[in-house]
Write a protein that holds these residues in place. Structure first.
Motif, short mmCIF file in Angstrom:
data_model
loop_
_atom_site.label_atom_id
_atom_site.label_comp_id
_atom_site.label_asym_id
_atom_site.label_seq_id
_atom_site.Cartn_x
_atom_site.Cartn_y
_atom_site.Cartn_z
N MET A 174 0.74 -1.19 -0.09
CA MET A 174 -0.05 -0.11 0.03
C MET A 174 0.93 1.23 -0.09
SD MET A 174 -2.90 -0.95 2.60
CE MET A 174 -3.86 0.80 2.39
N ARG A 175 2.08 1.11 0.26
CA ARG A 175 2.81 2.25 0.53
C ARG A 175 4.14 2.23 -0.46
NH1 ARG A 175 7.54 2.84 4.99
NH2 ARG A 175 8.40 4.68 4.36
N ILE A 176 4.40 3.13 -1.37
CA ILE A 176 5.54 3.33 -2.42
C ILE A 176 6.83 3.28 -1.56
CG2 ILE A 176 6.41 4.36 -4.17
CD1 ILE A 176 3.76 5.22 -5.09
N PRO A 177 7.75 2.23 -1.53
CA PRO A 177 9.08 2.34 -1.13
C PRO A 177 9.60 3.70 -1.22
CG PRO A 177 8.44 0.10 -1.94
CD PRO A 177 7.79 1.23 -2.28
N MET A 178 10.48 4.09 -0.48
CA MET A 178 11.26 5.43 -0.70
C MET A 178 12.68 5.04 -0.78
SD MET A 178 8.58 7.49 -1.45
CE MET A 178 9.70 8.91 -1.68
N THR B 87 6.08 15.65 2.52
CA THR B 87 6.47 14.43 3.48
C THR B 87 5.47 13.44 3.47
OG1 THR B 87 7.90 15.91 4.65
CG2 THR B 87 7.32 14.04 5.72
N VAL B 88 4.01 13.90 3.51
CA VAL B 88 2.91 12.97 3.87
C VAL B 88 2.89 12.24 2.55
CG1 VAL B 88 0.59 12.90 4.03
CG2 VAL B 88 1.60 14.75 5.53
N TYR B 89 2.69 12.90 1.41
CA TYR B 89 2.71 11.99 0.01
C TYR B 89 3.90 11.28 -0.15
CZ TYR B 89 -1.45 14.62 -1.32
OH TYR B 89 -2.89 15.20 -1.37
N SER B 90 4.99 11.55 0.36
CA SER B 90 6.22 10.69 0.25
C SER B 90 6.06 9.39 0.94
CB SER B 90 7.42 11.20 0.61
OG SER B 90 7.57 11.52 1.91
N HIS B 91 5.26 9.24 1.82
CA HIS B 91 5.08 8.01 2.77
C HIS B 91 3.86 7.45 2.16
CE1 HIS B 91 8.29 8.20 5.54
NE2 HIS B 91 7.99 9.56 5.75
N PHE B 92 2.56 8.12 1.83
CA PHE B 92 1.62 7.80 1.68
C PHE B 92 0.80 8.42 0.58
CE2 PHE B 92 2.32 7.94 6.21
CZ PHE B 92 1.99 6.32 6.47
N THR B 93 0.79 7.67 -0.69
CA THR B 93 0.51 8.33 -2.05
C THR B 93 -0.71 9.12 -2.23
OG1 THR B 93 -0.49 6.22 -3.02
CG2 THR B 93 1.93 6.66 -3.18
N ASP B 94 -1.77 8.73 -1.20
CA ASP B 94 -3.00 9.47 -1.38
C ASP B 94 -3.74 9.43 -0.10
OD1 ASP B 94 -4.21 6.87 -1.46
OD2 ASP B 94 -4.11 6.93 -3.78
N LYS B 95 -5.00 9.86 0.12
CA LYS B 95 -5.60 9.87 1.37
C LYS B 95 -6.10 8.43 1.73
CE LYS B 95 -9.79 11.93 2.19
NZ LYS B 95 -10.72 13.13 2.29
N GLN B 96 -6.77 7.65 0.63
CA GLN B 96 -7.14 6.43 0.78
C GLN B 96 -6.20 5.43 1.40
OE1 GLN B 96 -8.59 3.74 -2.40
NE2 GLN B 96 -10.36 3.85 -1.50
N THR B 97 -4.95 5.42 0.69
CA THR B 97 -3.69 4.75 1.32
C THR B 97 -3.41 5.24 2.62
OG1 THR B 97 -2.79 4.69 -1.09
CG2 THR B 97 -1.40 4.42 1.00
N LEU B 98 -3.69 6.40 2.98
CA LEU B 98 -3.30 6.76 4.47
C LEU B 98 -4.13 6.22 5.27
CD1 LEU B 98 -1.82 8.45 6.48
CD2 LEU B 98 -2.99 10.52 5.65
N PHE B 99 -5.37 6.53 4.91
CA PHE B 99 -6.61 5.63 5.99
C PHE B 99 -6.40 4.14 5.99
CE2 PHE B 99 -10.89 3.84 6.26
CZ PHE B 99 -11.32 4.60 7.28
N GLY B 100 -5.91 3.56 5.04
CA GLY B 100 -5.89 2.23 4.97
C GLY B 100 -4.85 1.79 6.17
N PHE C 259 -12.48 -1.74 1.71
CA PHE C 259 -11.17 -1.30 1.86
C PHE C 259 -10.72 -1.50 3.33
CE2 PHE C 259 -8.01 2.34 2.58
CZ PHE C 259 -7.19 2.00 1.42
N PHE C 260 -11.68 -1.20 4.14
CA PHE C 260 -11.54 -1.56 5.77
C PHE C 260 -11.03 -2.60 6.05
CE2 PHE C 260 -13.25 -2.58 9.74
CZ PHE C 260 -12.52 -1.94 10.57
N TYR C 261 -11.98 -3.74 5.42
CA TYR C 261 -11.74 -5.08 5.78
C TYR C 261 -10.54 -5.60 5.21
CZ TYR C 261 -12.71 -10.30 5.46
OH TYR C 261 -12.56 -11.38 5.62
N GLU C 262 -10.07 -5.11 4.00
CA GLU C 262 -8.83 -5.51 3.44
C GLU C 262 -7.47 -5.08 4.48
OE1 GLU C 262 -8.02 -7.44 0.80
OE2 GLU C 262 -10.05 -7.64 0.14
N ALA C 263 -7.87 -3.73 4.89
CA ALA C 263 -6.50 -2.98 5.61
C ALA C 263 -6.50 -3.59 7.12
CB ALA C 263 -6.73 -1.55 5.69
N GLY C 264 -7.46 -4.14 7.74
CA GLY C 264 -7.37 -4.48 8.92
C GLY C 264 -8.16 -5.90 9.38
N PRO C 265 -9.38 -6.40 9.49
CA PRO C 265 -9.89 -7.54 9.74
C PRO C 265 -9.18 -8.74 8.76
CG PRO C 265 -11.69 -6.15 9.88
CD PRO C 265 -10.47 -5.08 9.10
N LYS C 266 -9.14 -8.56 7.74
CA LYS C 266 -8.80 -9.57 6.77
C LYS C 266 -7.27 -9.93 7.35
CE LYS C 266 -8.05 -11.20 2.14
NZ LYS C 266 -8.16 -10.68 0.66
#
Length: 213
Positions: free
Chosen positions: A1-5, A56-69, A133-140
């Motif tokens: 979910m995160r692009i490696p830097m 810096t936020v975008y360098s760690h998380f490409t968008d808001k949905q990725t950050l939320f996940g 998206f929530f299910y994939e990020a946590g419960p799954k």
């Protein structure tokens, strides 16, 4: 979910600073998502709350949905790290299940988890993709860890579990049970202390009886 830097190398000189910034961003994001909701939380606001630049936020998380996940994953990981699903050699199966049950109970009863569950329910009524998206990020992830553990328990002959994934779902649903439902509705407080311990023990005993070898 995160692009490696490029500065994410394990031994890179900037890694401790980068990790600290990442944690600050995640903590700020969790607080804002839970207080303002998803739609009203901007990447600019997260950056300001974390004390970093938007870049810096975008360098760690490409968008808001990725950050939320990532915030969802971090919440689960703090209470239920992957190592909790490893079977310690010689450990009684009851103690292993009690350890997981206690940690899961603490997770779902936390104020943060309750607010997050309510947020997902609200978002899901607007866009079902958020629920997935929530299910994939946590419960799954949690279910996958439990499934692997129960498969190992079956292979060791400690319990007889024909369908480890289904058994994992049953286990966590039993832990949640009616107390969690009442908590989410707001008509009861979280289980705590002796009451929480008694609930977890009852679930584990019931689970073991259902799958006794």
């Amino acid at each position: 979910m995160r692009i490696p830097m490029s500065n994410d190398a394990p031994n890179g000189p900037g890694r401790p600073k980068d990790l600290a910034k990442r944690e600050a961003i995640l903590e700020a994001a969790k607080a804002l998502f839970l207080s303002l909701g998803y739609a009203n939380t901007s990447m600019d606001a997260v950056a300001a709350a974390a004390g970093v630049s938007k870049l810096t936020v975008y360098s760690h998380f490409t968008d808001k949905q990725t950050l939320f996940g990532s915030a969802v994953m971090a919440t689960c990981q703090n209470q239920l790290p992957d190592l909790i699903f490893e079977y310690p050699a010689g450990a009684p199966v009851q103690e292993v299940l009690l350890n997981i049950g206690r940690n899961f109970q603490a997770l779902i009863c936390s104020d943060e988890a309750v607010k997050l569950s309510r947020l997902i329910i609200a978002l899901g009524s607007q866009d079902p993709a958020f629920g997935q998206f929530f299910y994939e990020a946590g419960p799954k992830r949690v279910l996958a860890g439990m499934e692997a553990l129960l498969r190992e328990i079956d292979e060791r002959g400690l319990l007889r579990i024909a369908n480890p994934l289904q058994a994992a779902e049953h286990f966590f649903c039993l832990i949640k049970g009616a107390p969690d439902y009442r908590l989410l509705l707001g008509c009861a407080g979280p289980l705590e202390g002796d009451e929480a311990e008694a609930h977890v023990r009852e679930v584990v005993e019931l689970f073991i009886r259902a799958f006794e070898a």
